[in-house]
Scaffold this motif. Structure first.
Motif, short mmCIF file in Angstrom:
data_model
loop_
_atom_site.label_atom_id
_atom_site.label_comp_id
_atom_site.label_asym_id
_atom_site.label_seq_id
_atom_site.Cartn_x
_atom_site.Cartn_y
_atom_site.Cartn_z
N GLY A 42 0.78 -1.23 0.00
CA GLY A 42 0.00 0.00 0.00
C GLY A 42 0.81 1.28 0.00
N LYS A 43 2.13 1.16 -0.12
CA LYS A 43 2.99 2.35 -0.09
C LYS A 43 3.82 2.44 -1.36
CE LYS A 43 3.44 2.70 4.92
NZ LYS A 43 4.40 2.85 6.06
N GLN A 44 4.36 3.62 -1.59
CA GLN A 44 5.24 3.82 -2.75
C GLN A 44 6.61 3.23 -2.48
OE1 GLN A 44 5.19 8.04 -3.64
NE2 GLN A 44 3.46 7.79 -5.02
N ARG A 45 7.30 2.91 -3.56
CA ARG A 45 8.67 2.44 -3.43
C ARG A 45 9.53 3.57 -2.86
NH1 ARG A 45 11.14 -0.93 -8.38
NH2 ARG A 45 9.09 -1.87 -8.03
N GLU A 46 10.42 3.21 -1.93
CA GLU A 46 11.25 4.23 -1.30
C GLU A 46 12.72 3.82 -1.30
OE1 GLU A 46 10.06 4.74 2.80
OE2 GLU A 46 10.78 2.76 3.40
N PHE A 47 13.56 4.82 -1.27
CA PHE A 47 15.00 4.63 -1.24
C PHE A 47 15.43 4.07 0.11
CE2 PHE A 47 19.41 5.47 -1.93
CZ PHE A 47 19.90 6.01 -0.74
N VAL A 48 16.39 3.14 0.09
CA VAL A 48 16.94 2.58 1.32
C VAL A 48 18.41 2.95 1.47
CG1 VAL A 48 17.46 0.46 2.59
CG2 VAL A 48 15.32 0.65 1.30
N ALA A 49 19.23 2.61 0.47
CA ALA A 49 20.66 2.86 0.57
C ALA A 49 21.28 2.80 -0.82
CB ALA A 49 21.33 1.84 1.48
N ASN A 58 25.04 6.31 0.96
CA ASN A 58 23.96 7.17 1.40
C ASN A 58 22.84 6.26 1.91
OD1 ASN A 58 22.61 9.59 1.85
ND2 ASN A 58 21.63 9.57 -0.15
N TYR A 59 22.20 6.70 3.02
CA TYR A 59 21.16 5.88 3.64
C TYR A 59 19.91 6.72 3.92
CZ TYR A 59 24.83 2.47 4.61
OH TYR A 59 25.86 1.55 4.49
N ALA A 60 18.77 6.07 3.86
CA ALA A 60 17.56 6.69 4.34
C ALA A 60 17.65 6.84 5.86
CB ALA A 60 16.34 5.84 3.98
N ASP A 61 17.08 7.90 6.38
CA ASP A 61 17.14 8.15 7.82
C ASP A 61 16.58 6.97 8.61
OD1 ASP A 61 16.44 11.73 7.65
OD2 ASP A 61 18.31 10.61 7.45
N SER A 62 15.57 6.32 8.08
CA SER A 62 14.90 5.25 8.81
C SER A 62 15.76 4.01 9.01
CB SER A 62 13.60 4.85 8.08
OG SER A 62 13.90 4.42 6.76
N LYS A 64 19.46 4.27 8.98
CA LYS A 64 20.81 4.64 9.40
C LYS A 64 21.15 3.99 10.73
CE LYS A 64 21.44 9.09 7.10
NZ LYS A 64 21.51 10.56 7.27
N GLY A 65 22.36 3.42 10.78
CA GLY A 65 22.81 2.77 12.00
C GLY A 65 22.37 1.33 12.13
N ARG A 66 21.43 0.91 11.26
CA ARG A 66 20.95 -0.48 11.32
C ARG A 66 21.32 -1.27 10.06
NH1 ARG A 66 15.65 -1.53 11.38
NH2 ARG A 66 15.06 0.34 10.21
N PHE A 67 21.29 -0.60 8.92
CA PHE A 67 21.57 -1.26 7.64
C PHE A 67 22.93 -0.82 7.11
CE2 PHE A 67 16.89 -1.85 6.03
CZ PHE A 67 16.58 -2.46 7.24
N THR A 68 23.61 -1.72 6.41
CA THR A 68 24.89 -1.41 5.79
C THR A 68 24.90 -1.94 4.37
OG1 THR A 68 26.03 -1.56 7.93
CG2 THR A 68 27.39 -1.65 5.94
N ILE A 69 25.19 -1.05 3.43
CA ILE A 69 25.30 -1.46 2.03
C ILE A 69 26.77 -1.67 1.70
CG2 ILE A 69 25.41 0.92 1.17
CD1 ILE A 69 23.82 -0.03 -1.31
N GLU A 88 8.30 -2.52 10.77
CA GLU A 88 8.15 -1.49 9.74
C GLU A 88 9.10 -1.69 8.56
OE1 GLU A 88 6.42 -0.39 13.43
OE2 GLU A 88 8.53 -0.89 13.02
N ASP A 89 10.07 -2.58 8.71
CA ASP A 89 10.99 -2.88 7.61
C ASP A 89 10.41 -3.92 6.65
OD1 ASP A 89 13.57 -2.75 10.06
OD2 ASP A 89 13.13 -1.21 8.56
N THR A 90 9.26 -4.47 6.98
CA THR A 90 8.61 -5.44 6.10
C THR A 90 8.29 -4.81 4.76
OG1 THR A 90 7.67 -6.71 7.93
CG2 THR A 90 6.57 -6.88 5.79
N ALA A 91 8.78 -5.42 3.68
CA ALA A 91 8.60 -4.88 2.34
C ALA A 91 9.22 -5.82 1.33
CB ALA A 91 9.26 -3.50 2.23
#
Length: 115
Positions: A42-49, A58-62, A64-69, A88-91
């Protein structure tokens, strides 16, 4: 033409970790940006990293500190290490390649964070 091989999605409990990988093959330039995006129901595609050829990230604020590319240029593979996962990371997570002014998308892999 770019072909993709994605892996690493699945079901994980809150607080858990997953590592996604995405290997590109075909006509791959040495100069490129590789990235991850996601789309929740139900949401638009969003940038992660993202990671540029030179290694800057570069990371999305949501996330940062949890994900590493990271990426392996020799294998044209991009990775996403996801720690401290939240519901909330379900996608569906999509890898993305930008080169020579064209954008290519992977087919997507499902990540579900639930107890």
């Amino acid at each position: 033409q770019v072909h993709w091989a994605e892996s690493g999605g699945g079901l994980v409990q809150p607080g858990g970790s997953l590592r996604l990988s995405c290997a590109a093959s075909g006509s791959i330039s040495s100069i490129k940006t590789m990235a991850w995006y996601r789309q929740a129901p139900g949401k638009q595609r969003e940038f992660v990293a993202s990671m540029l050829t030179g290694g800057s990230t570069n990371y999305a604020d949501s996330v940062k500190g949890r994900f590493t590319i990271s990426r392996d240029n020799a294998k044209n593979t991009v990775y996403l290490q996801m720690n401290s996962l939240e519901p909330e990371d379900t996608a569906v997570y999509y890898c993305n390649l930008y080169q020579l002014m064209r954008t290519y998308w992977g087919q997507g892999t499902q990540v579900t964070v639930s107890s």
